[in-house]
Design a protein around this motif. Structure first.
Motif, PDB file in Angstrom:
ATOM      1  N   PRO A  17       0.802  -1.231   0.000  1.00 43.43           N
ATOM      2  CA  PRO A  17       0.000   0.000   0.000  1.00 43.43           C
ATOM      3  C   PRO A  17       0.830   1.274   0.000  1.00 43.43           C
ATOM      4  O   PRO A  17       0.374   2.321  -0.463  1.00 43.43           O
ATOM      5  CB  PRO A  17      -0.832  -0.121   1.288  1.00 43.43           C
ATOM      6  N   VAL A  18       2.063   1.194   0.514  1.00 40.55           N
ATOM      7  CA  VAL A  18       2.938   2.369   0.511  1.00 40.55           C
ATOM      8  C   VAL A  18       3.352   2.723  -0.912  1.00 40.55           C
ATOM      9  O   VAL A  18       3.432   3.899  -1.287  1.00 40.55           O
ATOM     10  CB  VAL A  18       4.186   2.119   1.390  1.00 40.55           C
ATOM     11  N   GLU A  19       3.602   1.698  -1.730  1.00 41.81           N
ATOM     12  CA  GLU A  19       4.126   1.925  -3.076  1.00 41.81           C
ATOM     13  C   GLU A  19       3.050   2.150  -4.133  1.00 41.81           C
ATOM     14  O   GLU A  19       3.329   2.723  -5.184  1.00 41.81           O
ATOM     15  CB  GLU A  19       5.001   0.736  -3.507  1.00 41.81           C
ATOM     16  N   LEU A  20       1.812   1.719  -3.879  1.00 40.80           N
ATOM     17  CA  LEU A  20       0.771   1.854  -4.900  1.00 40.80           C
ATOM     18  C   LEU A  20       0.524   3.300  -5.336  1.00 40.80           C
ATOM     19  O   LEU A  20       0.403   3.571  -6.532  1.00 40.80           O
ATOM     20  CB  LEU A  20      -0.525   1.201  -4.420  1.00 40.80           C
ATOM     21  N   PHE A 152      10.138  -7.515  -1.667  1.00 41.63           N
ATOM     22  CA  PHE A 152      10.425  -7.657  -3.095  1.00 41.63           C
ATOM     23  C   PHE A 152       9.177  -8.076  -3.860  1.00 41.63           C
ATOM     24  O   PHE A 152       8.878  -7.539  -4.932  1.00 41.63           O
ATOM     25  CB  PHE A 152      11.547  -8.679  -3.297  1.00 41.63           C
ATOM     26  N   LEU A 153       8.426  -9.026  -3.325  1.00 40.38           N
ATOM     27  CA  LEU A 153       7.193  -9.471  -3.980  1.00 40.38           C
ATOM     28  C   LEU A 153       6.183  -8.328  -4.081  1.00 40.38           C
ATOM     29  O   LEU A 153       5.477  -8.195  -5.093  1.00 40.38           O
ATOM     30  CB  LEU A 153       6.585 -10.650  -3.223  1.00 40.38           C
ATOM     31  N   ALA A 154       6.112  -7.494  -3.052  1.00 40.22           N
ATOM     32  CA  ALA A 154       5.200  -6.347  -3.088  1.00 40.22           C
ATOM     33  C   ALA A 154       5.613  -5.363  -4.172  1.00 40.22           C
ATOM     34  O   ALA A 154       4.775  -4.858  -4.934  1.00 40.22           O
ATOM     35  CB  ALA A 154       5.172  -5.663  -1.719  1.00 40.22           C
ATOM     36  N   VAL A 158       3.601  -4.190  -7.670  1.00 34.81           N
ATOM     37  CA  VAL A 158       3.359  -2.810  -8.087  1.00 34.81           C
ATOM     38  C   VAL A 158       3.884  -2.581  -9.506  1.00 34.81           C
ATOM     39  O   VAL A 158       3.209  -1.964 -10.338  1.00 34.81           O
ATOM     40  CB  VAL A 158       4.022  -1.824  -7.108  1.00 34.81           C
ATOM     41  N   ALA A 159       5.077  -3.094  -9.790  1.00 36.87           N
ATOM     42  CA  ALA A 159       5.654  -2.936 -11.120  1.00 36.87           C
ATOM     43  C   ALA A 159       4.805  -3.616 -12.184  1.00 36.87           C
ATOM     44  O   ALA A 159       4.597  -3.075 -13.276  1.00 36.87           O
ATOM     45  CB  ALA A 159       7.080  -3.501 -11.146  1.00 36.87           C
ATOM     46  N   ALA A 160       4.295  -4.810 -11.875  1.00 33.37           N
ATOM     47  CA  ALA A 160       3.456  -5.537 -12.827  1.00 33.37           C
ATOM     48  C   ALA A 160       2.183  -4.756 -13.135  1.00 33.37           C
ATOM     49  O   ALA A 160       1.756  -4.672 -14.293  1.00 33.37           O
ATOM     50  CB  ALA A 160       3.119  -6.929 -12.278  1.00 33.37           C
ATOM     51  N   ILE A 161       1.571  -4.180 -12.107  1.00 36.08           N
ATOM     52  CA  ILE A 161       0.370  -3.375 -12.312  1.00 36.08           C
ATOM     53  C   ILE A 161       0.675  -2.187 -13.213  1.00 36.08           C
ATOM     54  O   ILE A 161      -0.059  -1.884 -14.160  1.00 36.08           O
ATOM     55  CB  ILE A 161      -0.191  -2.889 -10.959  1.00 36.08           C
TER      56      ILE A 161
END
Length: 201
Positions: A17-20, A152-154, A158-161
Motif C-alpha cells: 500500500p505504501v508503493e501503490l 520484493f514481492l510487493a 506494483v511494477a506488474a500493475i
C-alpha cells in the motif's frame, strides 16, 4: 531456524500500500509508455532486488545516509528522464511522424531500456518509505530473508500493475502526447527532489 511467514506477510502488507500511490508505480508506468514492457519490467525488478538487499543488509543504518544527497541524485535522474521524454515528444510533432502504428513503443535496444529503467527506479527508491520500512521490519523480526522476500514481492506486484496499465494506455494515445505528459510528471518529481535537496525536509 524456521521460515517466518509472519515476517514475509508483514513486509508484503506494509510495502504494497505504501508503493501503490508512490512515484515507483508512476515512474514504471511512464517508462512502459516509452519502452517495450519486458525490458522495463526486468530493469525495475532488478532495481527492486538490489534495493531490498541493501535495505535488509544495512537495516536502520540507511536512515543515516545524507537525505539531501539522496534527494539530489533522485532529482538528477528524474531531470534527465524529463529532458529525454520532452525532447522526443516535441521532436515527433516537428518532424510530422505518424503515431497511428505502434503508438508508444520506442525502437531502442532492449538493454538500453533495461538499464534506463534500472537506473531511474534504483535512484528513486533511495530513502523511500518502503526502504525504511524494510529496514525497520528487519530489525523487528530479525528475519532478513523473509522481510526482503516479502518486500520484493510487493514491489514486483506494483511494477506488474504499472506495466499492464502502461501497455493499455500506450496503444490508445498518441506517442507524442504520452511523452509530453510523462516528461511533465518526471519534471515534477525532479523539482520536488531538488527542493528537498536544497531546503531539506
Amino acid at each position: 531456524m524456521t521460515f517466518s511467514l509472519l515476517a514475509l506477510g508483514a513486509a508484503f502488507a506494509l510495502v504494497l500500500p505504501v508503493e501503490l500511490p508512490d512515484k515507483t508505480l508512476i515512474a514504471t508506468l511512464v517508462l512502459t509508455t516509452r519502452y517495450r514492457a519486458w525490458p522495463v519490467f526486468i530493469g525495475v525488478t532488478a532495481a527492486f532486488a538490489v534495493q531490498c538487499v541493501i535495505a535488509v543488509a544495512f537495516g536502520s543504518a540507511l536512515t543515516l545516509l545524507p537525505p539531501q544527497l539522496v534527494a539530489a541524485v533522485v532529482a538528477l535522474m528524474f531531470g534527465i528522464g524529463a529532458f529525454m521524454l520532452l525532447r522526443e515528444g516535441f521532436r515527433k510533432v516537428d518532424q510530422g511522424e505518424d503515431d497511428a502504428a505502434g503508438a508508444g513503443e520506442q525502437e531502442v535496444p532492449a538493454w538500453r531500456a533495461t538499464l534506463t529503467s534500472f537506473g531511474v527506479l534504483f535512484a528513486a527508491e533511495w530513502g523511500d518509505a518502503s526502504q525504511l520500512a524494510i529496514a525497520a521490519l528487519t530489525a523487528r523480526y530479525a528475519a532478513p530473508l523473509e522481510v526482503g522476500l516479502g518486500a520484493f514481492l510487493a514491489l514486483v506486484t506494483v511494477a506488474a500493475i504499472a506495466v499492464l496499465v502502461g501497455r493499455k494506455v500506450r496503444h490508445r494515445l498518441p506517442t507524442h502526447l504520452i511523452q509530453r505528459v510523462a516528461g511533465g510528471v518526471f519534471t515534477v518529481f525532479a523539482l520536488l527532489a531538488a527542493g528537498q535537496a536544497v531546503f531539506g525536509g
